[in-house]
Design an enzyme around this catalytic site. Structure first.
Site, PDB file in Angstrom:
ATOM      1  N   HIS A   1      77.753  63.095   0.632  1.00  0.00           N
ATOM      2  CA  HIS A   1      78.573  62.009   1.149  1.00  0.00           C
ATOM      3  C   HIS A   1      80.056  62.364   1.050  1.00  0.00           C
ATOM      4  CE1 HIS A   1      75.321  58.633   0.839  1.00  0.00           C
ATOM      5  NE2 HIS A   1      74.918  59.693   1.527  1.00  0.00           N
TER       6      HIS A   1
ATOM      7  N   GLU B   1      82.629  60.662  -0.172  1.00  0.00           N
ATOM      8  CA  GLU B   1      83.219  60.403  -1.488  1.00  0.00           C
ATOM      9  C   GLU B   1      82.816  61.503  -2.478  1.00  0.00           C
ATOM     10  OE1 GLU B   1      81.767  56.360   0.189  1.00  0.00           O
ATOM     11  OE2 GLU B   1      81.198  58.487   0.260  1.00  0.00           O
TER      12      GLU B   1
ATOM     13  N   CYS C   1      77.936  54.464  -1.610  1.00  0.00           N
ATOM     14  CA  CYS C   1      76.563  54.200  -2.012  1.00  0.00           C
ATOM     15  C   CYS C   1      76.479  54.192  -3.535  1.00  0.00           C
ATOM     16  CB  CYS C   1      75.630  55.262  -1.425  1.00  0.00           C
ATOM     17  SG  CYS C   1      75.842  56.900  -2.201  1.00  0.00           S
TER      18      CYS C   1
ATOM     19  N   CYS D   1      77.326  57.721  -5.141  1.00  0.00           N
ATOM     20  CA  CYS D   1      78.764  57.998  -5.088  1.00  0.00           C
ATOM     21  C   CYS D   1      79.533  57.073  -6.029  1.00  0.00           C
ATOM     22  CB  CYS D   1      79.285  57.850  -3.661  1.00  0.00           C
ATOM     23  SG  CYS D   1      78.786  59.195  -2.559  1.00  0.00           S
TER      24      CYS D   1
END
Length: 339
Positions: free
Chosen positions: A267, A269, A295, A298
């Site tokens: 992801h 992040e 999410c 993260c």
């Protein structure tokens, strides 16, 4: 958060009023130049026809009828870049002004001059079959001032929308000085994006590098109002890109929130945090800007890395648990503000 970040000076006025003098002067001060009439000229040239003033009026009306009264404005707006100021000539319809008025720092300048003076200037420049006789000059002007056709030129109505008007009955230098005085009072008031929109726009640009075929996400980490790391979602370093079939979940177009165990993409992040670690940069106390809310995985990385605040643009599905965890860890999580 629609900030272009530059000044646009629009010009309107009757034929021979001196709009070109203003445009030339501002170009010497670093302004880029466009003319709405150039869109019409390009169309006439494409047809293999001669560019004359009556032809400009006719084809301009035709383009507005076919594509909308703001067509010329939209064509020019699409060409503007955010790295300089602009002067845009030949506003002749209120819809063109309205299209540009959506930009925070757009100013419509009307240039005016007496008819006899304007006629002399037009006659001297001898451009595009401009009328030589004064009566012809006035007849053609009447067609431009207020056409009964809504797609025709509406110079009178356009001029009424001007932010400022300048008389140009004297010398070129006199008009230039008026423009300079006005500009020096106006430009310091130009709109700049606040920090949240500024950093979120950077995150959105970072997202363009994503190699994921399902969703493009970008993230940046900021400390002391300085970007220290960036990240976008995609397959790990040195592996096949997601759009090349590198991620089985994405290649199978799995529904959102399903088959997450098969996803090989990191992801945005996550990548922003790991990139900082890769280069030995501490993110402790930083602010993470991301185009989607994080999410759960993260969110755990955000907490453990010491990031103190998360600013997200859009809410990612299944974010409830992430928000609760971030709050419990005293990590502020919010959407951007304009001020």
């Amino acid at each position: 958060m629609c900030y272009k970040g530059f000044v646009i000076v629009g010009l309107t006025g009757r034929n021979g009023s001196g709009k070109g003098v203003v445009a030339d002067y501002l170009q010497t001060k670093g302004f880029g130049f466009w003319s709405l009439s150039d869109v019409i000229r390009e169309e006439i040239t494409r047809r293999g026809e001669e560019v004359t003033r009556p032809q400009l009026i006719r084809v301009g009306r035709e383009l507005r009828s076919r594509y909308g009264n703001d067509h010329l404005a939209q064509e020019v707006l699409a060409k503007l870049e955010a790295d300089r100021n602009y002067v845009v000539d030949s506003f002749r319809h209120p819809a063109e002004v309205r299209a540009f008025s959506r930009q925070p720092d757009f100013y419509l300048v009307a240039v005016e001059a007496e008819a006899e003076i304007r006629h002399r200037r037009v006659r001297d420049r001898a451009r595009e079959s401009d009328p030589v006789l004064f009566d012809q000059f006035l007849d053609l002007e009447r067609q431009e001032l207020s056409s009964p056709d809504t797609q025709g030129q509406q110079l009178l109505a356009t001029g009424q929308l001007a932010n400022v008007s300048f008389a140009n009955n004297r010398t070129k230098e006199d008009l230039q000085q008026k423009i300079a005085d006005w500009l020096l009072q106006t430009v310091p008031k130009m709109t700049r994006p606040h920090w949240d929109p500024y950093f979120m726009k950077l995150a959105q640009v970072v997202a363009l590098r994503s190699n994921c075929i399902k969703r493009k996400v970008g993230a940046i980490i900021v400390r002391d109002l300085r970007v220290i790391s960036t990240g976008y979602n995609g397959t790990p370093r040195g592996t096949r890109n997601c759009f090349e079939g590198g991620c089985p979940r994405c290649a199978g177009l799995a529904d959102s929130g399903t088959q997450l165990g098969d996803c090989l993409c990191s992801h945005a992040e996550e990548n922003a945090i790991t990139q900082a670690a890769y280069h030995g940069v501490s993110v402790n106390g930083g602010v993470l800007y991301t185009t989607y809310s994080p999410c759960l995985t993260c969110s755990k990385m955000i907490i453990n890395s010491g990031v103190g605040e998360v600013v997200y643009n859009l809410e990612y599905p299944l974010s409830g648990r992430s928000f609760r965890l971030l709050r419990e860890a005293s990590v502020d999580c919010r959407q951007p503000t304009d001020g």
